[in-house]
Write a protein that holds these residues in place. Structure first.
Motif, PDB file in Angstrom:
ATOM      1  N   ALA A   1     -20.969  -9.795   4.315  1.00 23.28           N
ATOM      2  CA  ALA A   1     -21.986 -10.840   4.414  1.00 23.28           C
ATOM      3  C   ALA A   1     -23.363 -10.322   4.011  1.00 23.28           C
ATOM      4  CB  ALA A   1     -22.040 -11.389   5.837  1.00 23.28           C
ATOM      5  N   VAL A   2     -23.712  -9.140   4.450  1.00 24.34           N
ATOM      6  CA  VAL A   2     -25.011  -8.570   4.079  1.00 24.34           C
ATOM      7  C   VAL A   2     -25.044  -8.286   2.583  1.00 24.34           C
ATOM      8  CG1 VAL A   2     -26.484  -6.543   4.342  1.00 24.34           C
ATOM      9  CG2 VAL A   2     -25.525  -7.654   6.359  1.00 24.34           C
ATOM     10  N   TYR A   3     -23.951  -7.750   2.035  1.00 22.48           N
ATOM     11  CA  TYR A   3     -23.907  -7.455   0.605  1.00 22.48           C
ATOM     12  C   TYR A   3     -24.038  -8.734  -0.216  1.00 22.48           C
ATOM     13  CZ  TYR A   3     -22.177  -6.017  -3.938  1.00 22.48           C
ATOM     14  OH  TYR A   3     -22.043  -5.791  -5.272  1.00 22.48           O
ATOM     15  N   CYS A   4     -23.317  -9.785   0.166  1.00 27.78           N
ATOM     16  CA  CYS A   4     -23.366 -11.039  -0.588  1.00 27.78           C
ATOM     17  C   CYS A   4     -24.716 -11.731  -0.437  1.00 27.78           C
ATOM     18  CB  CYS A   4     -22.236 -11.960  -0.139  1.00 27.78           C
ATOM     19  SG  CYS A   4     -20.617 -11.398  -0.698  1.00 27.78           S
ATOM     20  N   ALA A   5     -25.389 -11.550   0.684  1.00 22.99           N
ATOM     21  CA  ALA A   5     -26.705 -12.152   0.866  1.00 22.99           C
ATOM     22  C   ALA A   5     -27.759 -11.432   0.036  1.00 22.99           C
ATOM     23  CB  ALA A   5     -27.095 -12.125   2.340  1.00 22.99           C
ATOM     24  N   LYS A   6     -27.611 -10.138  -0.136  1.00 20.38           N
ATOM     25  CA  LYS A   6     -28.596  -9.353  -0.884  1.00 20.38           C
ATOM     26  C   LYS A   6     -28.303  -9.321  -2.369  1.00 20.38           C
ATOM     27  CE  LYS A   6     -30.789  -7.721   2.762  1.00 20.38           C
ATOM     28  NZ  LYS A   6     -32.158  -7.965   3.053  1.00 20.38           N
ATOM     29  N   ALA A   7     -27.039  -9.499  -2.752  1.00 18.96           N
ATOM     30  CA  ALA A   7     -26.656  -9.410  -4.164  1.00 18.96           C
ATOM     31  C   ALA A   7     -26.983 -10.711  -4.885  1.00 18.96           C
ATOM     32  CB  ALA A   7     -25.164  -9.111  -4.271  1.00 18.96           C
TER      33      ALA A   7
END
Length: 133
Positions: A42-48
């Motif tokens: 979730a953090v990766y997809c929010a930042k990417a």
């Protein structure tokens, strides 16, 4: 005033003979894997940027899953060796003794270890199937 009983001098370790912590250890490991792997994704997809590939979180979840399954296998080994757990689902444990209690704890712990390992594999599958955020 009544006197309180003395604590035992030789208290069992966290996961030792007579301790029931082994029952909650493997489901707790599964829950931690579930939370950490989905949190990382979730953090990766929010930042990417939009439609980013899930390669980095996928490998983190797989690596964490392999580590968690190894720890769960170690817990299953403890359930078999220390508690006498067996993987017979329809076995009756009717002994009303310390040995019967240990055998029951070993049996339930072993089944929970198998269930937790399967749940970890099912946690990894969406990351392998889905290609993008």
């Amino acid at each position: 005033m009544p006197e309180l009983p003395e604590p035992p001098g030789d208290a069992p370790r966290v996961i030792d003979q007579g301790s029931i912590w082994i029952l909650v250890a493997s489901p707790s490991i599964w829950a931690a894997h579930f939370l950490i792997s989905y949190w990382v994704a979730a953090v990766y997809c929010a930042k990417a940027p939009n439609a980013a590939p899930l390669m980095e979180p996928r490998w983190i979840a797989i690596g964490l899953g392999v580590f968690c399954c190894a720890v769960i296998a170690w817990l299953a080994w403890i359930a078999v060796k220390r508690y006498g757990g067996v993987f017979l689902i329809f076995e009756e444990i009717t002994e009303s003794s310390e040995r019967g209690r240990d055998k029951f704890i070993g049996h339930v712990s072993l089944l929970l270890c198998v269930l937790s390992a399967v749940a970890i594999v099912f946690n990894i599958i969406p990351g392998l199937v889905l290609g993008e955020c």
